[in-house]
Design a protein around this motif. Structure first.
Motif, mmCIF file in Angstrom:
data_model
loop_
_atom_site.group_PDB
_atom_site.id
_atom_site.type_symbol
_atom_site.label_atom_id
_atom_site.label_comp_id
_atom_site.label_asym_id
_atom_site.label_seq_id
_atom_site.Cartn_x
_atom_site.Cartn_y
_atom_site.Cartn_z
ATOM 1 N N GLY A 1 0.825 -1.202 0.000
ATOM 2 C CA GLY A 1 0.000 0.000 0.000
ATOM 3 C C GLY A 1 0.861 1.255 0.000
ATOM 4 O O GLY A 1 2.008 1.244 -0.445
ATOM 5 N N LYS A 2 0.298 2.322 0.513
ATOM 6 C CA LYS A 2 0.981 3.626 0.483
ATOM 7 C C LYS A 2 1.104 4.213 1.884
ATOM 8 O O LYS A 2 0.209 4.088 2.711
ATOM 9 N N VAL A 3 2.239 4.866 2.129
ATOM 10 C CA VAL A 3 2.460 5.611 3.374
ATOM 11 C C VAL A 3 2.901 7.022 2.990
ATOM 12 O O VAL A 3 3.849 7.193 2.211
ATOM 13 N N VAL A 4 2.205 8.018 3.538
ATOM 14 C CA VAL A 4 2.549 9.411 3.262
ATOM 15 C C VAL A 4 3.220 10.007 4.498
ATOM 16 O O VAL A 4 2.643 9.999 5.592
ATOM 17 N N VAL A 5 4.441 10.496 4.320
ATOM 18 C CA VAL A 5 5.206 11.120 5.402
ATOM 19 C C VAL A 5 5.341 12.608 5.082
ATOM 20 O O VAL A 5 5.803 12.973 4.001
ATOM 21 N N ALA A 6 4.933 13.443 6.011
ATOM 22 C CA ALA A 6 4.991 14.892 5.810
ATOM 23 C C ALA A 6 5.967 15.519 6.789
ATOM 24 O O ALA A 6 5.952 15.214 7.987
ATOM 25 N N THR A 7 6.829 16.392 6.280
ATOM 26 C CA THR A 7 7.767 17.102 7.143
ATOM 27 C C THR A 7 8.171 18.399 6.440
ATOM 28 O O THR A 7 7.598 18.754 5.408
ATOM 29 N N PHE A 8 9.141 19.108 6.987
ATOM 30 C CA PHE A 8 9.627 20.309 6.324
ATOM 31 C C PHE A 8 10.825 19.943 5.459
ATOM 32 O O PHE A 8 11.474 18.917 5.642
ATOM 33 N N ASP A 9 11.115 20.807 4.491
ATOM 34 C CA ASP A 9 12.067 20.466 3.448
ATOM 35 C C ASP A 9 13.454 20.101 3.955
ATOM 36 O O ASP A 9 14.055 19.128 3.502
ATOM 37 N N ALA A 10 13.968 20.859 4.913
ATOM 38 C CA ALA A 10 15.320 20.593 5.409
ATOM 39 C C ALA A 10 15.392 19.237 6.118
ATOM 40 O O ALA A 10 16.419 18.553 6.060
ATOM 41 N N MET A 11 14.319 18.836 6.790
ATOM 42 C CA MET A 11 14.304 17.541 7.469
ATOM 43 C C MET A 11 14.177 16.402 6.475
ATOM 44 O O MET A 11 14.711 15.299 6.702
ATOM 45 N N ALA A 12 13.502 16.642 5.355
ATOM 46 C CA ALA A 12 13.287 15.589 4.367
ATOM 47 C C ALA A 12 14.605 15.000 3.882
ATOM 48 O O ALA A 12 14.706 13.801 3.633
ATOM 49 N N GLU A 13 15.627 15.847 3.750
ATOM 50 C CA GLU A 13 16.938 15.375 3.295
ATOM 51 C C GLU A 13 17.534 14.372 4.281
ATOM 52 O O GLU A 13 18.194 13.412 3.879
ATOM 53 N N HIS A 14 17.294 14.603 5.574
ATOM 54 C CA HIS A 14 17.814 13.678 6.594
ATOM 55 C C HIS A 14 17.058 12.349 6.570
ATOM 56 O O HIS A 14 17.619 11.307 6.891
ATOM 57 N N LEU A 15 15.773 12.396 6.191
ATOM 58 C CA LEU A 15 14.944 11.185 6.215
ATOM 59 C C LEU A 15 15.131 10.314 4.979
ATOM 60 O O LEU A 15 14.823 9.117 5.018
ATOM 61 N N LEU A 16 15.623 10.907 3.898
ATOM 62 C CA LEU A 16 15.671 10.193 2.621
ATOM 63 C C LEU A 16 16.378 8.837 2.694
ATOM 64 O O LEU A 16 15.853 7.847 2.160
ATOM 65 N N PRO A 17 17.542 8.697 3.334
ATOM 66 C CA PRO A 17 18.186 7.376 3.389
ATOM 67 C C PRO A 17 17.318 6.320 4.077
ATOM 68 O O PRO A 17 17.313 5.156 3.662
ATOM 69 N N ILE A 18 16.599 6.703 5.125
ATOM 70 C CA ILE A 18 15.728 5.748 5.836
ATOM 71 C C ILE A 18 14.561 5.355 4.950
ATOM 72 O O ILE A 18 14.200 4.170 4.874
#
Length: 283
Positions: free
Chosen positions: A96-113
């Motif tokens: 299925g689908k999971v939508v994760v919302a955050t601010f742009d600067a944090m998104a870069e930190h989350l990308l590897p996970i």
């Protein structure tokens, strides 16, 4: 039955117009041509025999009859969301689908996970949204939200990742006088704006990336989370402005949506990542 006499789609369009405040914004939200939105609104007004909006200079103003209808449609929306969360929130499969919302600067930190999770769970589609818009978890605009907050809003569950240390930053190679103006966060009445109350604010953005770039350009001073400001080679801290905690970084989810296995697995992976990264985030 009402469904035989009134098209539910017309009610949804009316609801979105009220929510967004204009035909053009409703058109963007629903991805439907504005002329179609206008035509369907006229059809609803004709069916009900009442005028739902007055056209005024500033846009649309809901009439008394429209307010009565909106009250009823709000109740329907709450029940539909309850049904959706209950029956769609009990999935035990990693698909299925999971939508994760955050601010742009944090998104870069989350990308590897996110990439690692998706690689190990190829049947799950992950949407990572990093707009300045705060997603409404009650309306299922996102499954997981990572954002600054004072506490857990009612109806949600969450973990406080870390207090967010902040400092004022300026461009490091500025010659001459330091800028006297500041960059504010969001609207002037935002409770989460870390800018000093007596500061002269010349610019405002609701996007952390834009605040960072404007500050790096030397346009003005900005208060930034230290894990963002310190990572920039173009910025330096303004002495005497370090603050150990302005607000907290929270990971939030609706109490029904967390029952989905795909959501809970990703939620816990992100939680582990944040706890491991806590010293960096808290600077």
């Amino acid at each position: 039955m009402l469904s035989k006499t009134l098209d539910w789609d017309l009610l949804r369009i009316f609801f979105v117009i009220c929510k967004t405040g204009s035909l053009s914004k409703a058109s963007d939200y629903l991805n439907i041509n504005q002329s179609t939105i206008s035509r369907k609104l006229a059809r609803l007004e004709l069916k009900l025999g009442v005028r739902l909006f007055d056209r005024v200079y500033s846009g649309l103003k809901v009439t008394d009859e429209g307010i009565q209808l909106l009250d009823s449609v709000n109740k329907i929306d709450v029940e539909v969301n309850n049904i959706s969360r209950h029956f769609m929130g009990n999935g035990d499969e990693l698909s299925g689908k999971v939508v994760v919302a955050t601010f742009d600067a944090m998104a870069e930190h989350l990308l590897p996970i996110i990439l690692s999770f998706q690689k190990n769970n190829p049947n799950v589609t992950v949407e990572l949204t990093s707009s300045g818009h705060t997603c409404n978890l009650e309306d299922r605009e996102a499954d997981i939200s990572i954002r600054g907050a004072m506490s857990v809003p009612e109806g949600l569950i969450g973990k406080k990742i870390s207090p967010i240390s902040t400092s004022a930053y300026r461009k490091s190679d500025i010659t001459g006088e330091m800028p006297s103006s500041w960059i504010g966060w969001g609207s002037s009445d935002s409770k989460l704006d870390p800018t000093p109350k007596d500061a002269k604010v010349s610019l405002r953005f609701d996007n952390v990336g834009m605040i960072l770039k404007a500050c790096e350009s030397g346009a003005a001073i900005a208060t930034l989370p230290c894990f963002i400001g310190d990572a920039s080679k173009k910025l330096c801290r303004v002495p005497g402005t370090f603050n150990e905690e302005q607000t907290g970084l929270w990971m939030l989810c609706h109490k029904d949506v967390i029952k989905k296995k795909r959501v809970s697995v990703l939620y816990n992976l992100l939680l582990d990542f944040f706890y491991e990264s806590n010293p960096v985030i808290n600077s």
